[in-house]
Design a protein around this motif. Structure first.
Motif, PDB file in Angstrom:
ATOM      1  N   ILE A  55      36.817 -73.258 -24.428  1.00 31.93           N
ATOM      2  CA  ILE A  55      37.325 -74.631 -24.409  1.00 31.93           C
ATOM      3  C   ILE A  55      37.365 -75.141 -22.976  1.00 31.93           C
ATOM      4  CG2 ILE A  55      39.263 -76.107 -25.001  1.00 31.93           C
ATOM      5  CD1 ILE A  55      39.990 -73.885 -27.091  1.00 31.93           C
ATOM      6  N   LYS A  56      36.655 -76.241 -22.714  1.00 27.12           N
ATOM      7  CA  LYS A  56      36.593 -76.828 -21.377  1.00 27.12           C
ATOM      8  C   LYS A  56      36.909 -78.316 -21.383  1.00 27.12           C
ATOM      9  CE  LYS A  56      33.083 -73.537 -19.924  1.00 27.12           C
ATOM     10  NZ  LYS A  56      31.753 -73.329 -19.356  1.00 27.12           N
ATOM     11  N   THR A  57      37.358 -78.847 -22.523  1.00 23.28           N
ATOM     12  CA  THR A  57      37.583 -80.278 -22.658  1.00 23.28           C
ATOM     13  C   THR A  57      39.050 -80.576 -22.921  1.00 23.28           C
ATOM     14  OG1 THR A  57      35.374 -80.490 -23.617  1.00 23.28           O
ATOM     15  CG2 THR A  57      36.875 -82.345 -23.926  1.00 23.28           C
ATOM     16  N   ALA A  58      39.648 -81.405 -22.059  1.00 27.18           N
ATOM     17  CA  ALA A  58      41.022 -81.850 -22.276  1.00 27.18           C
ATOM     18  C   ALA A  58      41.085 -82.609 -23.592  1.00 27.18           C
ATOM     19  CB  ALA A  58      41.487 -82.723 -21.125  1.00 27.18           C
ATOM     20  N   THR A  60      41.258 -81.174 -26.551  1.00 25.23           N
ATOM     21  CA  THR A  60      40.885 -80.289 -27.653  1.00 25.23           C
ATOM     22  C   THR A  60      42.154 -79.774 -28.322  1.00 25.23           C
ATOM     23  OG1 THR A  60      38.868 -79.597 -26.525  1.00 25.23           O
ATOM     24  CG2 THR A  60      39.668 -78.165 -28.286  1.00 25.23           C
ATOM     25  N   SER A  83      38.961 -74.420 -16.808  1.00 23.90           N
ATOM     26  CA  SER A  83      38.803 -75.675 -16.081  1.00 23.90           C
ATOM     27  C   SER A  83      37.429 -75.721 -15.433  1.00 23.90           C
ATOM     28  CB  SER A  83      39.879 -75.795 -15.003  1.00 23.90           C
ATOM     29  OG  SER A  83      39.684 -76.970 -14.248  1.00 23.90           O
ATOM     30  N   THR A  84      36.822 -76.880 -15.451  1.00 27.13           N
ATOM     31  CA  THR A  84      35.542 -77.064 -14.766  1.00 27.13           C
ATOM     32  C   THR A  84      35.730 -77.825 -13.462  1.00 27.13           C
ATOM     33  OG1 THR A  84      35.112 -79.079 -16.032  1.00 27.13           O
ATOM     34  CG2 THR A  84      34.215 -77.010 -16.913  1.00 27.13           C
TER      35      THR A  84
END
Length: 142
Positions: A55-58, A60, A83-84
């Motif tokens: 999971i890398k998307t706020a 979600t 975090s990206t």
């Protein structure tokens, strides 16, 4: 940030709903995240994983039970949140929390696996239903 949810074989409750967030890190974040994280997975104990997701998307949403009112007996889940963006640490904004006290636990870990329990936080392991909602738990590593 690694997050696990483990249940025993007796009582089930309405479970957990949380949203992925990213915020300022509380400690030094010079250690880079691994390039190949362990994927998120949620499956009954002893079964093959039913999902795999880094999971890398706020925004979600993470939940212990999809399309049911309660989570399963003997459930074991693993989510990895990464975090990206440099200096932003992953976290979970928990909006629902109702588990069997001392038996079904949500645990938080720094980094990409479940070897380092989240330090310096009173919310490293959660169980039961006695929490003021919503609340947010952040990792110490970006």
């Amino acid at each position: 940030m690694a997050v696990t949810f483990t249940t025993d074989g007796s009582v089930v409750r309405s479970g957990i709903v949380a949203t992925v967030v990213f915020g300022p890190c509380r400690v030094d974040t010079t250690t880079p995240a691994p390039t190949t994280p362990k994927p998120a997975q949620c499956s009954p104990l002893g079964s093959a994983p039913t999902t795999a997701l880094a999971i890398k998307t706020a925004g979600t949403v993470i939940t212990t039970n999809i399309d049911t009112e309660t989570y399963d007996d003997n459930q074991e889940c693993f989510w990895f949140i990464q975090s990206t963006t440099a200096n932003l640490c992953p976290g979970l904004n928990i909006t629902q929390f109702n588990t069997e006290s001392s038996r079904d636990e949500l645990s938080f870990y720094d980094g990409w696996d479940n070897n380092t329990i989240l330090s310096g936080d009173s919310f490293s392991q959660l169980s039961g239903d006695d929490y003021t909602l919503p609340f947010t738990v952040y990792s110490n590593q970006a």
